[in-house]
Design a protein around this motif. Structure first.
Motif, PDB file in Angstrom:
ATOM      1  N   ALA A 195       0.816  -1.212   0.000  1.00 40.74           N
ATOM      2  CA  ALA A 195       0.000   0.000   0.000  1.00 40.74           C
ATOM      3  C   ALA A 195       0.850   1.263   0.000  1.00 40.74           C
ATOM      4  O   ALA A 195       0.463   2.284  -0.566  1.00 40.74           O
ATOM      5  CB  ALA A 195      -0.925  -0.003   1.223  1.00 40.74           C
ATOM      6  N   ALA A 196       2.010   1.216   0.621  1.00 39.00           N
ATOM      7  CA  ALA A 196       2.858   2.400   0.710  1.00 39.00           C
ATOM      8  C   ALA A 196       3.357   2.835  -0.664  1.00 39.00           C
ATOM      9  O   ALA A 196       3.445   4.038  -0.954  1.00 39.00           O
ATOM     10  CB  ALA A 196       4.035   2.126   1.645  1.00 39.00           C
ATOM     11  N   ARG A 197       3.671   1.870  -1.528  1.00 35.69           N
ATOM     12  CA  ARG A 197       4.203   2.193  -2.854  1.00 35.69           C
ATOM     13  C   ARG A 197       3.187   1.950  -3.973  1.00 35.69           C
ATOM     14  O   ARG A 197       3.479   2.224  -5.143  1.00 35.69           O
ATOM     15  CB  ARG A 197       5.467   1.375  -3.113  1.00 35.69           C
ATOM     16  CG  ARG A 197       6.593   1.679  -2.128  1.00 35.69           C
ATOM     17  CD  ARG A 197       7.873   0.949  -2.499  1.00 35.69           C
ATOM     18  NE  ARG A 197       8.962   1.268  -1.576  1.00 35.69           N
ATOM     19  CZ  ARG A 197      10.199   0.811  -1.706  1.00 35.69           C
ATOM     20  NH1 ARG A 197      10.498  -0.001  -2.724  1.00 35.69           N
ATOM     21  NH2 ARG A 197      11.123   1.142  -0.829  1.00 35.69           N
ATOM     22  N   GLY A 198       2.027   1.432  -3.632  1.00 33.19           N
ATOM     23  CA  GLY A 198       0.985   1.216  -4.622  1.00 33.19           C
ATOM     24  C   GLY A 198       1.356   0.188  -5.678  1.00 33.19           C
ATOM     25  O   GLY A 198       1.124   0.401  -6.867  1.00 33.19           O
ATOM     26  N   ARG A 199       1.944  -0.917  -5.256  1.00 38.26           N
ATOM     27  CA  ARG A 199       2.352  -1.953  -6.199  1.00 38.26           C
ATOM     28  C   ARG A 199       2.168  -3.333  -5.565  1.00 38.26           C
ATOM     29  O   ARG A 199       1.921  -3.441  -4.358  1.00 38.26           O
ATOM     30  CB  ARG A 199       3.795  -1.756  -6.634  1.00 38.26           C
ATOM     31  CG  ARG A 199       4.799  -1.851  -5.504  1.00 38.26           C
ATOM     32  CD  ARG A 199       6.220  -1.658  -5.990  1.00 38.26           C
ATOM     33  NE  ARG A 199       7.201  -1.907  -4.920  1.00 38.26           N
ATOM     34  CZ  ARG A 199       8.501  -1.977  -5.125  1.00 38.26           C
ATOM     35  NH1 ARG A 199       8.991  -1.791  -6.339  1.00 38.26           N
ATOM     36  NH2 ARG A 199       9.312  -2.218  -4.113  1.00 38.26           N
ATOM     37  N   TYR A 200       2.294  -4.362  -6.394  1.00 44.61           N
ATOM     38  CA  TYR A 200       2.061  -5.732  -5.944  1.00 44.61           C
ATOM     39  C   TYR A 200       3.340  -6.559  -6.058  1.00 44.61           C
ATOM     40  O   TYR A 200       4.099  -6.396  -7.018  1.00 44.61           O
ATOM     41  CB  TYR A 200       0.978  -6.397  -6.795  1.00 44.61           C
ATOM     42  CG  TYR A 200      -0.366  -5.726  -6.717  1.00 44.61           C
ATOM     43  CD1 TYR A 200      -1.333  -6.158  -5.815  1.00 44.61           C
ATOM     44  CD2 TYR A 200      -0.679  -4.672  -7.555  1.00 44.61           C
ATOM     45  CE1 TYR A 200      -2.571  -5.546  -5.742  1.00 44.61           C
ATOM     46  CE2 TYR A 200      -1.908  -4.041  -7.496  1.00 44.61           C
ATOM     47  CZ  TYR A 200      -2.859  -4.486  -6.575  1.00 44.61           C
ATOM     48  OH  TYR A 200      -4.082  -3.872  -6.521  1.00 44.61           O
TER      49      TYR A 200
END
Length: 205
Positions: A195-200
């Motif tokens: 969630a902090a970097r918006g990636r999976y």
């Protein structure tokens, strides 16, 4: 009986008053003073009637769910008024005596409402998909789903993948610990969402 007399006499006069309310409501909606989609009385076709109460549960049980209440109610009133007005012009004047006309008028009113509900339930069927509420998908909902790598490689800083969805595809930012064998076209699995970097983070299937 003339049209004006039929529209103002019993039983059509009752529906004429309701029709006037409906017309005023839609005029207010037209100028932006009322919102037919957020009047607080709409419900969805897939809602269980047991979860509702009062008039809402009754109308859902009659097949009028899935569209805003304002649309269903307006159609019922309009159709019932039309049926009742025609009956008042062509049928009720043939009844002898005031009591017979009142009794016949009451029967016509009930029949008009039943006909209005039945026809409305059929007319709103193709409209239901237009008002169906779709819940937004959360980022965490994608965890565990398969994806296809779109970039030439995937590492801790760079990566892009495609997630197949019903009717569409999602392109998302991904990463994976190095070294790995990911390349364009590789199939992977969404392991977790950052969630902090918006990636999976992805991992091999």
């Amino acid at each position: 009986m003339g049209f004006i007399d039929a529209a103002l006499s019993y039983p059509t006069g009752l529906l004429s008053a309701l029709l006037a309310v409906v017309l005023v409501y839609w005029l207010l909606a037209l100028v932006g003073l009322a919102d037919f989609e957020t009047d607080g009385l709409e419900w969805q076709a897939d809602v269980d009637a047991g979860e509702l109460s009062g008039a809402a549960a009754l109308l859902v049980g009659l097949g009028l769910g899935g569209v805003p209440f304002s649309i269903a109610a307006s159609l019922v009133v309009l159709l019932a008024w039309t049926f009742c007005c025609l009956a008042a012009m062509w049928v009720l004047p043939t009844e002898p005596g005031l009591l017979m006309q009142i009794g016949a008028g009451t029967g016509v009113l009930l029949l008009a409402l039943a006909w209005g509900v039945l026809l409305t339930s059929r007319l709103i069927r193709p409209l239901r998909p237009l008002f169906k509420t779709h819940q937004a998908q959360l980022n965490a909902d994608l965890v565990g789903q398969p994806c296809t790598v779109l970039t030439g490689s995937v590492d801790e800083k760079l990566g892009q993948a495609e997630i197949k969805q019903a009717g569409a595809s999602l392109n998302v930012r991904v990463w994976a610990a190095s070294p790995n064998d990911f390349k364009r076209g590789s199939t992977a699995r969404i392991a977790e969402y950052d969630a902090a970097r918006g990636r999976y983070r992805i991992e091999p299937v």
